[in-house]
Design a protein around this motif. Structure first.
Motif, PDB file in Angstrom:
ATOM      1  N   UNK A 136      46.953  38.848  20.643  1.00 27.19           N
ATOM      2  CA  UNK A 136      45.640  39.481  20.702  1.00 27.19           C
ATOM      3  C   UNK A 136      45.613  40.576  21.748  1.00 27.19           C
ATOM      4  N   UNK A 137      44.434  40.858  22.256  1.00 26.40           N
ATOM      5  CA  UNK A 137      44.275  41.951  23.212  1.00 26.40           C
ATOM      6  C   UNK A 137      44.864  41.589  24.576  1.00 26.40           C
ATOM      7  N   UNK A 138      45.284  42.628  25.289  1.00 29.27           N
ATOM      8  CA  UNK A 138      45.821  42.496  26.637  1.00 29.27           C
ATOM      9  C   UNK A 138      44.963  43.328  27.583  1.00 29.27           C
ATOM     10  N   UNK A 139      44.959  43.017  28.881  1.00 27.22           N
ATOM     11  CA  UNK A 139      44.179  43.853  29.803  1.00 27.22           C
ATOM     12  C   UNK A 139      44.655  45.298  29.820  1.00 27.22           C
ATOM     13  N   UNK A 140      45.955  45.498  29.549  1.00 26.80           N
ATOM     14  CA  UNK A 140      46.513  46.840  29.431  1.00 26.80           C
ATOM     15  C   UNK A 140      47.149  46.956  28.047  1.00 26.80           C
ATOM     16  N   UNK A 141      46.368  47.404  27.072  1.00 27.94           N
ATOM     17  CA  UNK A 141      46.902  47.542  25.725  1.00 27.94           C
ATOM     18  C   UNK A 141      47.457  48.954  25.549  1.00 27.94           C
ATOM     19  N   UNK A 149      49.520  58.816  22.297  1.00 33.94           N
ATOM     20  CA  UNK A 149      49.693  57.609  23.089  1.00 33.94           C
ATOM     21  C   UNK A 149      48.342  57.232  23.677  1.00 33.94           C
ATOM     22  N   UNK A 150      47.964  55.964  23.513  1.00 32.75           N
ATOM     23  CA  UNK A 150      46.644  55.506  23.939  1.00 32.75           C
ATOM     24  C   UNK A 150      46.792  54.269  24.812  1.00 32.75           C
ATOM     25  N   UNK A 151      46.132  54.304  25.944  1.00 28.68           N
ATOM     26  CA  UNK A 151      46.050  53.139  26.825  1.00 28.68           C
ATOM     27  C   UNK A 151      44.609  52.655  26.809  1.00 28.68           C
ATOM     28  N   UNK A 152      44.417  51.436  26.336  1.00 29.14           N
ATOM     29  CA  UNK A 152      43.093  50.816  26.350  1.00 29.14           C
ATOM     30  C   UNK A 152      43.047  49.838  27.518  1.00 29.14           C
ATOM     31  N   UNK A 153      42.326  50.225  28.547  1.00 26.40           N
ATOM     32  CA  UNK A 153      42.237  49.387  29.748  1.00 26.40           C
ATOM     33  C   UNK A 153      41.095  48.396  29.556  1.00 26.40           C
ATOM     34  N   UNK A 154      41.363  47.358  28.759  1.00 25.12           N
ATOM     35  CA  UNK A 154      40.342  46.356  28.472  1.00 25.12           C
ATOM     36  C   UNK A 154      39.991  45.527  29.704  1.00 25.12           C
ATOM     37  N   UNK A 155      40.941  45.378  30.617  1.00 28.37           N
ATOM     38  CA  UNK A 155      40.711  44.518  31.774  1.00 28.37           C
ATOM     39  C   UNK A 155      39.591  44.990  32.682  1.00 28.37           C
ATOM     40  N   UNK A 405      31.655  28.804  26.688  1.00 32.03           N
ATOM     41  CA  UNK A 405      32.785  28.111  26.073  1.00 32.03           C
ATOM     42  C   UNK A 405      33.837  27.690  27.101  1.00 32.03           C
ATOM     43  N   UNK A 406      33.510  27.855  28.389  1.00 30.43           N
ATOM     44  CA  UNK A 406      34.429  27.470  29.471  1.00 30.43           C
ATOM     45  C   UNK A 406      35.798  28.129  29.304  1.00 30.43           C
ATOM     46  N   UNK A 407      35.788  29.422  29.013  1.00 33.69           N
ATOM     47  CA  UNK A 407      37.024  30.170  28.806  1.00 33.69           C
ATOM     48  C   UNK A 407      37.274  31.118  29.975  1.00 33.69           C
ATOM     49  N   UNK A 408      38.530  31.293  30.375  1.00 31.57           N
ATOM     50  CA  UNK A 408      38.834  32.282  31.414  1.00 31.57           C
ATOM     51  C   UNK A 408      38.544  33.691  30.905  1.00 31.57           C
ATOM     52  N   UNK A 409      38.159  34.578  31.805  1.00 32.11           N
ATOM     53  CA  UNK A 409      37.972  35.982  31.452  1.00 32.11           C
ATOM     54  C   UNK A 409      38.276  36.875  32.647  1.00 32.11           C
ATOM     55  N   UNK A 410      37.620  36.632  33.757  1.00 30.40           N
ATOM     56  CA  UNK A 410      37.740  37.517  34.910  1.00 30.40           C
ATOM     57  C   UNK A 410      39.048  37.256  35.661  1.00 30.40           C
ATOM     58  N   UNK A 411      39.472  38.200  36.513  1.00 32.38           N
ATOM     59  CA  UNK A 411      40.740  38.024  37.232  1.00 32.38           C
ATOM     60  C   UNK A 411      40.770  36.736  38.046  1.00 32.38           C
ATOM     61  N   UNK A 412      41.919  36.068  38.015  1.00 32.66           N
ATOM     62  CA  UNK A 412      42.091  34.854  38.793  1.00 32.66           C
ATOM     63  C   UNK A 412      42.316  35.164  40.261  1.00 32.66           C
ATOM     64  N   UNK A 413      42.434  34.117  41.046  1.00 38.40           N
ATOM     65  CA  UNK A 413      42.621  34.266  42.485  1.00 38.40           C
ATOM     66  C   UNK A 413      43.873  35.088  42.779  1.00 38.40           C
ATOM     67  N   UNK A 414      43.710  36.084  43.643  1.00 39.16           N
ATOM     68  CA  UNK A 414      44.831  36.928  44.028  1.00 39.16           C
ATOM     69  C   UNK A 414      45.120  38.064  43.071  1.00 39.16           C
ATOM     70  N   UNK A 419      42.104  43.387  35.708  1.00 41.69           N
ATOM     71  CA  UNK A 419      43.030  42.454  35.079  1.00 41.69           C
ATOM     72  C   UNK A 419      42.236  41.302  34.460  1.00 41.69           C
ATOM     73  N   UNK A 420      42.951  40.332  33.918  1.00 43.20           N
ATOM     74  CA  UNK A 420      42.303  39.181  33.307  1.00 43.20           C
ATOM     75  C   UNK A 420      42.137  39.348  31.809  1.00 43.20           C
ATOM     76  N   UNK A 421      41.452  38.399  31.201  1.00 46.16           N
ATOM     77  CA  UNK A 421      41.280  38.358  29.758  1.00 46.16           C
ATOM     78  C   UNK A 421      41.306  36.917  29.295  1.00 46.16           C
ATOM     79  N   UNK A 422      40.899  36.688  28.065  1.00 51.14           N
ATOM     80  CA  UNK A 422      40.799  35.325  27.551  1.00 51.14           C
ATOM     81  C   UNK A 422      42.064  34.934  26.795  1.00 51.14           C
ATOM     82  N   UNK A 423      42.748  33.875  27.236  1.00 54.23           N
ATOM     83  CA  UNK A 423      43.990  33.442  26.593  1.00 54.23           C
ATOM     84  C   UNK A 423      43.718  32.564  25.378  1.00 54.23           C
TER      85      UNK A 423
END
Length: 454
Positions: A136-141, A149-155, A405-414, A419-423
């Motif tokens: 699926x999508x990445x924070x840096x697609x 060339x296209x960079x989609x900075x979804x993060x 839905x208790x899903x990760x989205x925002x950047x984790x610690x450190x 960055x970040x995204x839903x796995x």
């Protein structure tokens, strides 16, 4: 309310288009062609007339260009720039950086795939899906779209400060309510920054890729973070295309294509002259969510930086648009509007296997089907405001879907900003097996204590 049977489920990551190429070259949007009122907040009769006819309008200097200097400063420090040797003060390095991008990247991700694993690469063996299954999508697609060339900075799209400078800015919210009418759903994310780089002039000519995003977006918004000149990859739209597509859908609020939809798309591409949105930093395009669009033809030397945004009314919504990885030789499966996921044992897959990857299109602010399945109305704008009622700030603060839905989205610690995204999570963690290949997802609707008016 007319609750029609659930249609065949579609891939939530797929756009709607046809194989027919666009026949006409785009015209630009000089300020001299703007209707009266384009330079101020609110709607004039001329702008309302244009929006009803063409499905879009442009607001000049709606947001101060200086708002985006910190974002651009941050952008130039990101891996797609630094690892490709793209230098801010050397425009010759901006050309075709995809030649220097890695084929795959996993920048800006936590080890949270299926709970605690690293996000897999295509060749990795993985218990939750077949080798080669998409993530699926990445924070840096990073993509090579046709000739650009296209960079989609979804993060950066879920960064609160960035959302406050774009979708959540009071001027954008004002225009959304003036156009759509309330209650407007308070945005917690957008799709982030889409950077279109100049192509090698000795390579293939830049081309348009006309499509429509088949999701529940009601109002699509595009804000430029830097100036975009004609021929510089400006966001390109096909005026009037929403009015041509809307009546062909089976439903008004969930896009459900029919045979007539494909015919209408071919007609749009053959007969409608596209428009390239050009302008200054802070200029903002508002258009109906069914607008056919494309990254623009890029024959210039600059980088087009645009924030792509999705806005909606606050509505009753139902199940998440999940998509499920195939295993044991079986195909990928998608959740339907009834919340049902059907796994066909005849494909060799094991229907009862709940240890399989489930993902969604996490770049969207609204990611659930609308409850209503009513058919399209006779007037595409029958439920819109279009300046009829003054803006009062009627905004509803819904708890973001990833929190419900208790899903990760925002950047984790450190982890850094952007960055970040839903796995992926396990199917058994979001659905219950009912037997005979049927899984039913658990619906987490918005409760009274998670919704409040602002």
């Amino acid at each position: 309310m007319n609750q029609r049977p659930a249609p065949v489920p579609q891939d939530p990551e797929a756009a709607f288009s046809t194989k027919t190429p666009p026949a006409l070259m785009p015209r630009t949007t000089p300020t001299a062609d703007d209707p009266a009122g384009a330079d101020r907040l609110g709607l004039t009769p001329e702008e309302i007339e244009q929006f009803r006819r063409d499905g879009y309008l442009i607001k000049r200097n709606l947001l101060l260009g200086d708002l985006y200097r910190p974002i651009l400063d941050l952008l130039w420090q990101q891996p797609p720039i630094t690892q490709a040797g793209v230098l801010r003060d050397r425009p010759e390095t901006w050309v075709s950086p995809g030649d220097r991008w890695p084929k795959e990247n996993r920048w800006g991700l936590s080890s949270n795939w299926m709970g605690s694993e690293p996000w897999p690469r295509p060749d990795d063996a993985r218990p939750g899906g077949a080798v080669g299954e998409r993530v699926g999508r990445l924070p840096y697609k990073l993509t090579r779209d046709r000739t650009n060339d296209v960079w989609r900075w979804h993060g950066i799209g879920h960064d609160p400060d960035f959302v406050g400078r774009t979708t959540g800015h009071p001027n954008v919210m004002h225009m959304a309510e003036a156009l759509l009418g309330g209650p407007i759903k308070k945005p917690y994310r957008n799709r982030g920054v889409y950077a279109v780089f100049p192509c090698d002039l000795e390579g293939p000519d830049s081309a348009l890729g006309a499509h429509m995003d088949q999701n529940m977006t009601e109002l699509m918004v595009v804000t430029y973070l830097d100036d975009v000149e004609p021929g510089g990859g400006g966001f390109t739209i096909w005026p009037g295309s929403p009015q041509m597509l809307y009546p062909t859908s089976e439903q008004a609020f969930n896009w459900v294509a029919t045979g007539a939809s494909h015919e209408a798309m071919d007609k749009v591409k053959a007969e409608v002259q596209p428009v390239e949105f050009t302008g200054k930093a802070g200029d903002t395009l508002f258009c109906h969510g069914l607008m056919v669009h494309s990254a623009g033809i890029h024959q210039g030397r600059g980088i087009r930086f645009a924030c792509i945004q999705d806005m909606n009314k606050s509505r009753a919504r139902t199940h998440m648009r999940w998509t499920v990885a195939g295993k044991h030789g079986g195909p990928r499966i998608h959740c339907d509007m009834d919340g049902v996921i059907r796994i066909d044992a005849s494909t060799g897959d094991d229907p009862a296997d709940g240890d399989r990857e489930v993902t969604n299109q996490w770049i969207m602010d609204s990611n659930e089907f609308v409850v209503s399945r009513e058919p399209p109305r006779s007037d595409i704008f029958g439920e819109w405001n279009l300046g009829q009622v003054p803006v009062t700030g009627e905004v509803v603060d819904e708890q973001p879907w990833w929190e419900r839905y208790d899903l990760p989205m925002t950047p984790g610690e450190g982890m850094s900003r952007g960055t970040g995204g839903t796995p992926a999570v396990a199917l058994k963690d979001i659905a219950d097996y009912e037997g005979e290949g049927v899984w039913r997802v658990r619906r987490r609707t918005i409760e009274d204590d998670t919704t409040r008016s602002l």
